[in-house]
Write an enzyme that holds these catalytic residues in place. Structure first.
Site, mmCIF file in Angstrom:
data_model
loop_
_atom_site.group_PDB
_atom_site.id
_atom_site.type_symbol
_atom_site.label_atom_id
_atom_site.label_comp_id
_atom_site.label_asym_id
_atom_site.label_seq_id
_atom_site.Cartn_x
_atom_site.Cartn_y
_atom_site.Cartn_z
ATOM 1 N N ASP A 223 0.829 -1.210 0.000
ATOM 2 C CA ASP A 223 0.000 0.000 0.000
ATOM 3 C C ASP A 223 0.866 1.264 0.000
ATOM 4 O O ASP A 223 0.483 2.285 -0.566
ATOM 5 C CB ASP A 223 -0.913 0.000 1.233
ATOM 6 C CG ASP A 223 -1.893 -1.159 1.194
ATOM 7 O OD1 ASP A 223 -2.176 -1.660 0.087
ATOM 8 O OD2 ASP A 223 -2.371 -1.569 2.266
ATOM 9 N N SER A 266 2.945 -5.702 2.674
ATOM 10 C CA SER A 266 2.644 -6.279 3.984
ATOM 11 C C SER A 266 1.142 -6.362 4.240
ATOM 12 O O SER A 266 0.671 -7.323 4.840
ATOM 13 C CB SER A 266 3.286 -5.426 5.081
ATOM 14 O OG SER A 266 4.676 -5.418 4.915
HETATM 15 C C1 LIG Z 1 -6.945 -9.390 17.768
HETATM 16 C C2 LIG Z 1 -7.254 -9.384 16.319
HETATM 17 C C3 LIG Z 1 -7.138 -8.025 15.754
HETATM 18 C C4 LIG Z 1 -7.513 -7.990 14.327
HETATM 19 C C5 LIG Z 1 -7.718 -6.603 13.847
HETATM 20 C C6 LIG Z 1 -7.685 -6.595 12.398
HETATM 21 C C7 LIG Z 1 -8.062 -5.297 11.806
HETATM 22 C C8 LIG Z 1 -7.211 -5.083 10.627
HETATM 23 C C9 LIG Z 1 -7.621 -3.908 9.815
HETATM 24 C C10 LIG Z 1 -6.446 -3.478 9.025
HETATM 25 C C11 LIG Z 1 -6.751 -2.305 8.172
HETATM 26 C C12 LIG Z 1 -5.575 -1.997 7.358
HETATM 27 C C13 LIG Z 1 -5.764 -0.790 6.537
HETATM 28 C C14 LIG Z 1 -4.555 -0.577 5.673
HETATM 29 C C15 LIG Z 1 -3.520 0.092 6.052
HETATM 30 C C16 LIG Z 1 -2.291 0.179 5.199
HETATM 31 O O1 LIG Z 1 -2.345 1.335 4.416
HETATM 32 C C17 LIG Z 1 -1.069 0.254 6.080
HETATM 33 C C18 LIG Z 1 0.215 0.233 5.227
HETATM 34 O O2 LIG Z 1 0.309 -0.959 4.542
HETATM 35 P P1 LIG Z 1 1.686 -1.486 3.889
HETATM 36 O O3 LIG Z 1 2.195 -0.442 2.972
HETATM 37 O O4 LIG Z 1 1.327 -2.726 3.157
HETATM 38 O O5 LIG Z 1 2.667 -1.701 4.989
HETATM 39 N N1 LIG Z 1 -1.058 -0.880 6.971
HETATM 40 C C19 LIG Z 1 -1.207 -0.757 8.289
HETATM 41 O O6 LIG Z 1 -1.310 0.318 8.803
HETATM 42 C C20 LIG Z 1 -1.206 -2.029 9.098
HETATM 43 C C21 LIG Z 1 -2.299 -2.059 10.120
HETATM 44 C C22 LIG Z 1 -2.306 -3.412 10.770
HETATM 45 C C23 LIG Z 1 -2.983 -3.381 12.075
HETATM 46 C C24 LIG Z 1 -2.989 -4.699 12.761
HETATM 47 N N1 LIG Z 2 14.081 0.960 -2.850
HETATM 48 C C1 LIG Z 2 13.489 1.326 -1.720
HETATM 49 N N2 LIG Z 2 14.179 1.361 -0.564
HETATM 50 C C2 LIG Z 2 13.580 1.682 0.594
HETATM 51 N N3 LIG Z 2 12.275 2.010 0.704
HETATM 52 C C3 LIG Z 2 11.533 1.986 -0.418
HETATM 53 C C4 LIG Z 2 12.111 1.652 -1.673
HETATM 54 N N4 LIG Z 2 11.129 1.710 -2.608
HETATM 55 C C5 LIG Z 2 9.997 2.091 -1.956
HETATM 56 N N5 LIG Z 2 10.248 2.263 -0.649
HETATM 57 C C6 LIG Z 2 9.297 2.635 0.426
HETATM 58 O O1 LIG Z 2 8.968 1.464 1.167
HETATM 59 C C7 LIG Z 2 7.743 1.673 1.848
HETATM 60 C C8 LIG Z 2 6.979 0.390 1.988
HETATM 61 O O2 LIG Z 2 6.751 -0.126 0.762
HETATM 62 P P1 LIG Z 2 5.591 -1.126 0.410
HETATM 63 O O3 LIG Z 2 5.866 -1.582 -0.980
HETATM 64 O O4 LIG Z 2 4.289 -0.540 0.665
HETATM 65 O O5 LIG Z 2 5.840 -2.365 1.389
HETATM 66 P P2 LIG Z 2 5.121 -2.778 2.757
HETATM 67 O O6 LIG Z 2 3.736 -3.175 2.398
HETATM 68 O O7 LIG Z 2 5.911 -3.931 3.257
HETATM 69 O O8 LIG Z 2 5.133 -1.618 3.675
HETATM 70 C C9 LIG Z 2 6.988 2.686 1.035
HETATM 71 O O9 LIG Z 2 6.647 3.744 1.877
HETATM 72 C C10 LIG Z 2 7.958 3.146 -0.038
HETATM 73 O O10 LIG Z 2 8.008 4.552 -0.085
#
Ligand SMILES: CCCCCCCCCCCCC/C=C/[C@@H](O)[C@H](COP(=O)(O)O)NC(=O)CCCCC
Ligand SMILES: Nc1ncnc2c1ncn2[C@@H]1O[C@H](COP(=O)(O)OP(=O)(O)O)[C@@H](O)[C@H]1O
Ligand SMILES: [Ca+2]
Length: 562
Positions: A223, A266
């Site tokens: 994301d 993630s």
């Molecule tokens: C005890 C059980 C608890 C379960 C709760 C589950 C609720 C999860 C809802 C998650 C919503 C996530 C919304 C998305 C957020 C993403 O933008 C953000 C960044 O993602 P990424 O770039 O892939 O790292 N993710 C988060 O902020 C992770 C939230 C996780 C919280 C457990």
């Molecule tokens: N080459 C890079 N090195 C370090 N960080 C990066 C690189 N390319 C992108 N990013 C940053 O990594 C962060 C996480 O990336 P993302 O692809 O969303 O992975 P995740 O879901 O694991 O957080 C983003 O905020 C992005 O700006």
């Protein structure tokens, strides 16, 4: 449905059985011909005379009923002629045709198409038809190619950014092994950039990328990576049109290029909520067929200064604290959110502040209803239209904190909150398949503002657990949800903390009860707690179509059952 005129109809050989193969403008169908009905028909030249009796070796298979299959032309990826002389290349392995078949059907072509498998997953399937004549084979290939060329929504040239460090650091491998071969099969050319640092993709899009030559931008990552692309493209569209991003009330200019996401992150919630699964092959196929899904974008401002855009979650309190704690644990990969989530749950901090919001009053949907945003969503179409018709005046200036409730249509709530979440889409993800706000819509011009007031740890756990079950996470006395067009948050310290501070117990107070949380804006920490948020309806478009209803795609996958 209106009957489509046939373009081609032939009896062709498929896996040693004879099939009636039909092509019209929308569908390719092949149906096994029962042994006693084999004859030659069709609008094209055929080597056998009508009434020709097929040799015995062609009569194979289970029985007389025959199997049938259909593929929408819009879901055909490619067609290619095969060199049967040396053998045919089915399923990646070279096979020698039986001698008699080679003699009767020495030419062949393969159609690659989308097949739906379980849980919204798509796969690329191949079917190879053998023809008795080279001219017939070429006619089939050429006609299908012409059909595909007429599909103007398909991308031909894409700009691809790969984050090699997202999720489990598999982005590069996923792209090279799973996605690039599919793009090549569909004759899509690409310029690929493996990012070298955070914001590399965003800055390249803002300043350098020659966007005119592309039909879309694809990111391989999570994301956060998608957010980089959104920031780059939205910035570029505003710059090109002279729009000032710093003004919270400015109407933003939509981006023309569609964005594709190959999930390798993630949380992958944007992919999950727009496609129904975080599967790289499925997402690649949605890009190839040229799907289009509009999506809302929230702009976030502080003191008339632009901070960031958000498309999924803006979370203060719980989700802000989870993110802040997880930042230093990136080495753990996706598990960092589970670790930090557990830790944050134990700390059980609440935060005081004032939330003012402009409710979306005339929309069809509500956050508590049972509707779900699905492919071709009627609510998004209806409410999106409503948004464009709404007077911009209606959405302007929020009341001062001192103002009474419902000032000019704005609601004002002061309280102590464990979490303040704005979900512009369901935020469904593998951790919560129904998401933070299950009835939220991708493109209706609203965000669901969820306020979780201070409650016991036990009750907060019950609330969190409901995100993973069928139970309603909003049906709890300490939770309220509003569908809004704009909102504003102003943090304030609660009285007991002020007392503690005044009594000289400042350090203790700050450790045990920090006054402020941070905002989690699609996985990025915002530098300010006081923010103003506005929803921009359908500002961007994705290569997706929304989540398909299960029954619909099962029927399409097995059209003989229709
Ligand atoms: C005890 C059980 C608890 C379960 C709760 C589950 C609720 C999860 C809802 C998650 C919503 C996530 C919304 C998305 C957020 C993403 O933008 C953000 C960044 O993602 P990424 O770039 O892939 O790292 N993710 C988060 O902020 C992770 C939230 C996780 C919280 C457990
Ligand atoms: N080459 C890079 N090195 C370090 N960080 C990066 C690189 N390319 C992108 N990013 C940053 O990594 C962060 C996480 O990336 P993302 O692809 O969303 O992975 P995740 O879901 O694991 O957080 C983003 O905020 C992005 O700006
Ligand atoms: Ca929305």
């Amino acid at each position: 449905m209106e009957k489509q005129p046939r373009l081609l109809a032939s009896q062709l050989l498929l896996k040693n059985r004879v099939f009636e193969v039909l092509l019209n403008r929308v569908i390719l169908t092949w149906k096994e011909i029962p042994a006693n009905k084999k004859r030659v028909s069709g609008s094209i030249h055929h080597p056998f005379k009508v009434g020709f009796c097929f040799p015995k070796f062609l009569h194979r298979g289970k029985g007389e009923s025959g199997t049938s299959h259909s593929v929408s032309v819009s879901e055909i990826l490619a067609v290619r002629e095969l060199d049967v002389d040396g053998g045919t290349k089915d399923d990646g392995r070279w096979q020698k045709m039986p001698q008699k078949l080679t003699e009767a059907y020495p030419y062949a072509f393969t159609v690659s198409y989308v097949e739906r498998v379980r849980q919204h997953r798509w796969r690329c399937s191949d079917v190879t038809f053998h023809c008795p004549e080279g001219a017939l084979c070429q006619q089939w290939v050429q006609t299908i190619r012409e059909q595909l060329a007429a599909l103007t929504s398909r991308p031909k040239h894409l700009l691809v950014y790969i984050n090699p460090y997202g999720g489990k650091q598999q982005g590069k491998r996923i792209y090279e092994q799973k996605v690039a071969p599919l793009f090549a099969c569909a004759s899509i050319s690409t310029d690929v950039i493996v990012t070298e640092h955070a914001n590399h993709a965003r800055d390249h899009l803002r300043t350098e990328a020659e966007l005119k030559q592309y039909d879309g931008v694809v990111c391989v990552g999570g994301d956060g990576m998608f957010s980089e692309i959104v920031h780059g493209l939205v910035f570029r569209a505003q710059k090109d049109n002279g729009v000032d991003q710093n003004s919270p009330e400015e109407k933003l200019v939509p981006c023309t290029l569609r964005i594709g996401i190959i999930p390798a992150g993630s949380t992958d919630c944007i992919c999950y909520a727009t496609v129904g699964i975080n599967d790289p092959v499925t997402s690649a196929l949605h890009i190839i067929v040229g799907d289009s899904q509009p999506m809302d974008v929230c702009s976030v401002h502080h003191n008339n200064t632009f901070l960031r855009y958000s498309v999924s979650l803006l979370g203060y309190g719980f989700y802000g604290d989870v993110l802040a704690d997880s930042v230093r644990k990136r080495w753990m990969g996706p598990a960092r959110y589970d670790f930090s989530g557990f830790k944050t749950f134990l700390t059980h901090h609440h935060y005081e502040g004032v939330v003012s919001f402009l409710p979306a009053t005339d929309t069809l949907g509500t956050p508590g209803d049972q509707t779900r945003c699905r492919a071709g969503c009627f609510i998004c179409q209806h409410d999106g239209q409503l948004y464009t018709e709404d007077s911009p005046e209606k959405c302007k200036t929020a009341p001062d904190v001192s103002d009474s409730e419902n000032e000019g249509g704005w609601g004002v709530i002061r309280g102590k909150f464990l979490a303040i979440n704005a979900a512009s889409m369901s935020c469904a993800c593998p951790r919560s398949p129904k998401g933070l706000s299950p009835a939220a819509h991708l493109a209706d011009g609203t965000t669901d503002l969820i306020l979780v007031r201070k409650c016991s740890r036990f009750n907060f756990l019950r609330h969190l657990l409901r995100h993973t079950s069928k139970d309603d996470q909003f049906d709890m006395t300490f939770v309220e949800v509003h569908r809004v067009r704009r909102f504003r948050f102003t943090p304030c310290q609660n009285d007991s903390e002020l007392d503690l501070r005044e009594n000289g117990k400042q350090l203790f107070s700050q450790i045990c009860h920090p006054a402020y949380s941070s905002w989690n804006c699609d996985g990025e920490i915002l530098p300010h707690a006081a923010i103003e948020v506005g929803v921009h309806c359908q500002l961007i478009k994705l290569f997706a179509r929304g989540i398909e209803e299960q029954s619909l795609f099962e029927d399409l996958a097995h059209p003989c059952a229709l």
